[in-house]
Design an enzyme around this catalytic site. Structure first.
Site, PDB file in Angstrom:
ATOM      1  N   TYR A 112       0.835  -1.215   0.000  1.00  0.00           N
ATOM      2  CA  TYR A 112       0.000   0.000   0.000  1.00  0.00           C
ATOM      3  C   TYR A 112       0.868   1.263   0.000  1.00  0.00           C
ATOM      4  CZ  TYR A 112      -3.751   3.116   1.790  1.00  0.00           C
ATOM      5  OH  TYR A 112      -4.671   4.126   1.975  1.00  0.00           O
ATOM      6  N   LYS A 167       1.068   4.195  -2.783  1.00  0.00           N
ATOM      7  CA  LYS A 167       0.731   5.578  -2.436  1.00  0.00           C
ATOM      8  C   LYS A 167       1.930   6.512  -2.624  1.00  0.00           C
ATOM      9  CE  LYS A 167      -3.626   4.964  -1.301  1.00  0.00           C
ATOM     10  NZ  LYS A 167      -4.699   5.509  -2.149  1.00  0.00           N
TER      11      LYS A 167
HETATM   12  P1  NAP Z   1     -13.403   2.389   1.616  1.00  0.00           P
HETATM   13  O1  NAP Z   1     -14.357   2.905   2.639  1.00  0.00           O
HETATM   14  O2  NAP Z   1     -12.897   0.984   1.744  1.00  0.00           O
HETATM   15  O3  NAP Z   1     -14.077   2.596   0.166  1.00  0.00           O
HETATM   16  C1  NAP Z   1     -13.381   2.195  -0.981  1.00  0.00           C
HETATM   17  C2  NAP Z   1     -14.131   2.646  -2.205  1.00  0.00           C
HETATM   18  O4  NAP Z   1     -13.346   2.287  -3.357  1.00  0.00           O
HETATM   19  C3  NAP Z   1     -15.482   1.975  -2.384  1.00  0.00           C
HETATM   20  O5  NAP Z   1     -16.363   2.898  -2.949  1.00  0.00           O
HETATM   21  C4  NAP Z   1     -15.191   0.837  -3.356  1.00  0.00           C
HETATM   22  O6  NAP Z   1     -16.321   0.455  -4.135  1.00  0.00           O
HETATM   23  C5  NAP Z   1     -14.135   1.496  -4.231  1.00  0.00           C
HETATM   24  N1  NAP Z   1     -13.253   0.572  -4.948  1.00  0.00           N
HETATM   25  C6  NAP Z   1     -12.410  -0.369  -4.437  1.00  0.00           C
HETATM   26  N2  NAP Z   1     -11.762  -0.989  -5.426  1.00  0.00           N
HETATM   27  C7  NAP Z   1     -12.200  -0.464  -6.599  1.00  0.00           C
HETATM   28  C8  NAP Z   1     -11.922  -0.707  -7.962  1.00  0.00           C
HETATM   29  N3  NAP Z   1     -11.038  -1.622  -8.348  1.00  0.00           N
HETATM   30  N4  NAP Z   1     -12.573   0.043  -8.889  1.00  0.00           N
HETATM   31  C9  NAP Z   1     -13.474   0.989  -8.531  1.00  0.00           C
HETATM   32  N5  NAP Z   1     -13.781   1.257  -7.251  1.00  0.00           N
HETATM   33  C10 NAP Z   1     -13.150   0.534  -6.303  1.00  0.00           C
HETATM   34  O7  NAP Z   1     -12.097   3.290   1.541  1.00  0.00           O
HETATM   35  P2  NAP Z   1     -11.809   4.776   2.095  1.00  0.00           P
HETATM   36  O8  NAP Z   1     -11.292   4.646   3.461  1.00  0.00           O
HETATM   37  O9  NAP Z   1     -12.936   5.656   1.801  1.00  0.00           O
HETATM   38  O10 NAP Z   1     -10.555   5.160   1.163  1.00  0.00           O
HETATM   39  C11 NAP Z   1     -10.677   5.938  -0.002  1.00  0.00           C
HETATM   40  C12 NAP Z   1      -9.288   6.326  -0.484  1.00  0.00           C
HETATM   41  O11 NAP Z   1      -8.615   7.027   0.558  1.00  0.00           O
HETATM   42  C13 NAP Z   1      -8.399   5.128  -0.814  1.00  0.00           C
HETATM   43  O12 NAP Z   1      -7.589   5.420  -1.917  1.00  0.00           O
HETATM   44  C14 NAP Z   1      -7.552   4.973   0.426  1.00  0.00           C
HETATM   45  O13 NAP Z   1      -6.331   4.348   0.149  1.00  0.00           O
HETATM   46  C15 NAP Z   1      -7.377   6.429   0.828  1.00  0.00           C
HETATM   47  N6  NAP Z   1      -7.034   6.619   2.240  1.00  0.00           N
HETATM   48  C16 NAP Z   1      -7.896   6.223   3.223  1.00  0.00           C
HETATM   49  C17 NAP Z   1      -7.525   6.433   4.551  1.00  0.00           C
HETATM   50  C18 NAP Z   1      -8.422   6.049   5.705  1.00  0.00           C
HETATM   51  O14 NAP Z   1      -7.974   6.193   6.863  1.00  0.00           O
HETATM   52  N7  NAP Z   1      -9.638   5.617   5.496  1.00  0.00           N
HETATM   53  C19 NAP Z   1      -6.283   7.009   4.855  1.00  0.00           C
HETATM   54  C20 NAP Z   1      -5.445   7.378   3.822  1.00  0.00           C
HETATM   55  C21 NAP Z   1      -5.828   7.189   2.518  1.00  0.00           C
HETATM   56  P3  NAP Z   1     -17.409  -0.637  -3.622  1.00  0.00           P
HETATM   57  O15 NAP Z   1     -18.229   0.041  -2.540  1.00  0.00           O
HETATM   58  O16 NAP Z   1     -18.226  -0.944  -4.821  1.00  0.00           O
HETATM   59  O17 NAP Z   1     -16.650  -1.803  -3.089  1.00  0.00           O
END
Ligand code: NAP
Length: 247
Positions: free
Chosen positions: A155, A159
């Site tokens: 990851y 990133k």
């Molecule tokens: P999340 O709640 O797990 O949601 C992930 C989203 O991505 C969902 O809408 C999922 O769709 C979609 N997705 C996954 N794989 C996909 C693919 N191959 N094609 C199209 N859509 C896809 O994640 P989140 O926490 O909101 O994270 C969003 C972004 O922020 C990510 O890039 C993550 O790395 C980054 N981020 C998150 C955090 C954190 O603390 N949460 C911190 C740093 C960075 P479905 O609903 O259809 O499965």
């Protein structure tokens, strides 16, 4: 309205941070393409919510890690909305493990989704953006890509790669009035961090100077700003939104 008349494609916007970004952009007058890979009900629910607020949003199922599906996605957005002004590369997954136990499949799946997915969608929107001489590309990276994180070599590599991608592309397309920036969230309360939070909420909060996890809306505010004219002199930057975690 900061984004009146604009069209945004937000990848992975059925849940979590992407959902909050899509909603916040819609509230600023932007039409939104809501991309998801499996969760049709949630994507449709968000589009209905945006519709009930007087906005326009449509759901698009596509696995962004696959070129053919990303192409169908972007073609569909252009056919439905006639343009794309803002791309938020948000779709992302984790497959955490220490490197000694990390399978090649989990290495490749994370790189394919979190990095190749960005290549696919960005390359596909670039031509229309160049033609219209206006574009905003916002990449959701992570503090893991800046500081590293044990158990997240896949990851963090993706990133960190996304940060390099952001800066390189920003230099390539600045002359076309396309701005490319990244947001590096710390710990944000979503499905992605749910397990982590359950296992050690107090420990986690203690490591964060602001003493709590962030909300998806706190990332969305920054995305709206970066997409707006107010950010017209910012490109190639990574804005960290982490409650002070990495300072
Ligand atoms: P999340 O709640 O797990 O949601 C992930 C989203 O991505 C969902 O809408 C999922 O769709 C979609 N997705 C996954 N794989 C996909 C693919 N191959 N094609 C199209 N859509 C896809 O994640 P989140 O926490 O909101 O994270 C969003 C972004 O922020 C990510 O890039 C993550 O790395 C980054 N981020 C998150 C955090 C954190 O603390 N949460 C911190 C740093 C960075 P479905 O609903 O259809 O499965």
């Amino acid at each position: 309205m900061l984004l009146a008349g604009k069209v945004a494609l937000v990848t992975g916007s059925s849940r979590g941070i992407g959902r909050a970004i899509a909603l916040a952009m819609a509230k600023e007058g932007c039409q939104v393409a809501v991309n998801y890979v499996g969760n049709e009900e949630k994507a449709k629910g968000l589009c209905e919510e945006i519709g009930s607020l007087g906005g326009k949003a449509l759901p698009f199922k596509a696995d962004v890690s696959r070129w053919d599906e990303a192409k169908t996605l972007v073609d569909g957005v252009l056919a439905s909305f006639g343009r794309v002004d803002i791309l938020v590369n948000n779709a992302g997954i984790t497959r955490d493990n220490l490197l000694l136990r990390l399978s090649l499949d989990d290495w490749e799946e994370v790189l394919r989704t979190n990095l190749t997915g960005v290549y696919n969608c960005t390359k596909l929107v670039l031509k229309p953006m160049i033609k219209q001489r206006w574009g905003r590309i916002i990449n959701i990276t992570s503090v893991s890509g800046i500081t590293g994180n044990p158990g997240q070599s896949n990851y963090a590599a993706a990133k960190a790669g996304l940060i390099g991608f952001t800066k390189s592309l920003a230099k390539e397309v600045a002359s076309r009035n396309i701005l490319v920036n990244g947001i590096a969230p710390g710990f944000i309360a979503t499905d992605m961090t749910e397990k982590l939070v359950k296992e050690g909420q107090e420990e986690l909060a203690a490591a964060i100077p602001l003493g709590r996890l962030g909300s998806p809306e706190e990332i969305a505010h920054v995305a709206v700003f970066l997409a707006s004219e107010k950010a017209g002199y910012i490109t190639g930057q990574i804005i960290t939104v982490d409650g002070g975690l990495t300072m």
